[in-house]
Design an enzyme around this catalytic site. Structure first.
Site, short mmCIF file in Angstrom:
data_model
loop_
_atom_site.label_atom_id
_atom_site.label_comp_id
_atom_site.label_asym_id
_atom_site.label_seq_id
_atom_site.Cartn_x
_atom_site.Cartn_y
_atom_site.Cartn_z
N ASN A 1 73.51 19.73 -23.58
CA ASN A 1 74.15 20.82 -24.44
C ASN A 1 75.14 20.87 -23.81
OD1 ASN A 1 74.15 22.29 -26.70
ND2 ASN A 1 72.85 24.05 -25.84
N LYS B 1 77.53 22.54 -26.10
CA LYS B 1 77.53 23.64 -26.73
C LYS B 1 79.11 23.73 -27.51
CE LYS B 1 74.54 26.19 -23.24
NZ LYS B 1 74.23 27.63 -23.03
N HIS C 1 67.81 27.64 -29.68
CA HIS C 1 68.44 28.08 -28.62
C HIS C 1 68.91 29.03 -28.61
CE1 HIS C 1 71.50 28.52 -25.39
NE2 HIS C 1 70.66 27.06 -25.13
P1 PGA Z 1 73.07 26.20 -18.40
O1 PGA Z 1 72.50 26.44 -20.65
O2 PGA Z 1 72.87 25.17 -17.95
O3 PGA Z 1 74.16 26.21 -18.63
O4 PGA Z 1 72.75 26.99 -17.81
C1 PGA Z 1 71.51 25.74 -20.52
C2 PGA Z 1 71.18 25.84 -22.11
O5 PGA Z 1 71.86 26.75 -22.33
O6 PGA Z 1 70.90 24.93 -22.89
#
Ligand code: PGA
Length: 249
Positions: free
Chosen positions: A9, A11, A97
């Site tokens: 992900n 983001k 999410h």
């Molecule tokens: P993270 O994010 O691995 O940076 O904790 C996971 C997610 O939000 O899918």
């Protein structure tokens, strides 16, 4: 047989040039991915059309959107619909999410509508569920997750496709990862809840997300009911993401 799935992900990260570099590095390593592991890259919308051309010949690497709207078209400025995703060859979408729920006010009802909109056009949603720290401290983590799972999925028919990602909110981007025992316990619970909706949902993929990295991936992904992971921060470097993928071999 249960699937093994690893989702990146990204983001809201990577400019176009940076995204190209990361994508090329991942593609160079596509052959080194463990057999039987499906890798899904959830890139920002604007890169999907170009990247889908790079991955459509690959068997085990595909793309996903990070979000979608619950209507297929209309006056929703700035939004993208599941049918638009489908029309460019994207058949997987993260839905609900915790960043969408917390920062953009997505309720369980909105999440449910997005899930329905996806399955309606043949886009497989990855439903994210997970409790806040206060829920866990109050002993309400199972109730919270149960409510999220049932609200989002109860209306689906048994043949409709989806995956679930258990992402405890306290573990996302915090460096505080759930223990394998905590993950296993919740995954087994989610599996049982899914099978209450439709018995054959017992085999659906349930992924763990929240501060996964190459040091903690193996013990988490070895848990009986953990079918893979949803990785944020550690997916932004090809090296660390590939190392996480290799923990499945
Ligand atoms: P993270 O994010 O691995 O940076 O904790 C996971 C997610 O939000 O899918």
């Amino acid at each position: 047989m249960r699937r093994k799935v690893l989702v990146a992900n990204w983001k809201m990260n990577k400019t176009a040039g940076e995204a190209q570099v990361l994508m090329s590095q991942l593609l160079e390593n596509a052959d080194a991915l463990p057999a039987g592991l499906e890798v899904i890259l959830a890139c920002p919308y604007i890169y999907l059309r170009e990247f889908v051309r790079k991955t459509d010949q690959l068997e085990r690497m595909s793309l996903a959107a990070q979000n979608c709207h619950y209507e297929q078209k209309g006056a929703f400025t700035g939004e993208i619909s599941p049918s638009m995703l489908k029309s460019i060859g994207i058949t997987i979408c993260i839905v609900g999410h915790s960043e969408r729920r917390v920062l953009f006010g997505e309720s369980d009802d909105v999440v449910k509508r997005k899930i329905s909109a996806c399955v309606h056009v043949g886009v497989t949603p990855i439903l994210c569920v997970g409790e806040h720290l206060e829920d866990r401290e109050a002993g309400k983590e199972f109730l919270t997750v149960q409510h999220q799972v049932h609200t989002a999925l109860s209306a689906l028919e048994q043949q409709q496709q989806f995956m679930v990602a258990y992402e405890p909110v306290w573990a996302i981007g915090t460096g505080r990862v759930a223990s394998p025992e905590q993950a296993q316990e919740m995954h087994a619970f989610i599996r049982q809840e899914l099978s209450k909706i439709h018995t054959n949902w017992i085999d659906r993929a349930i992924l763990y997300g929240g501060s996964c990295n190459d040091s903690n991936a193996y013990p988490l992904f070895s848990c009986k009911d953990v079918d893979g992971g949803l990785v944020g921060t550690a997916s932004l470097s090809a090296n660390s993401f590939i190392r996480i993928a290799q923990s499945f071999s």
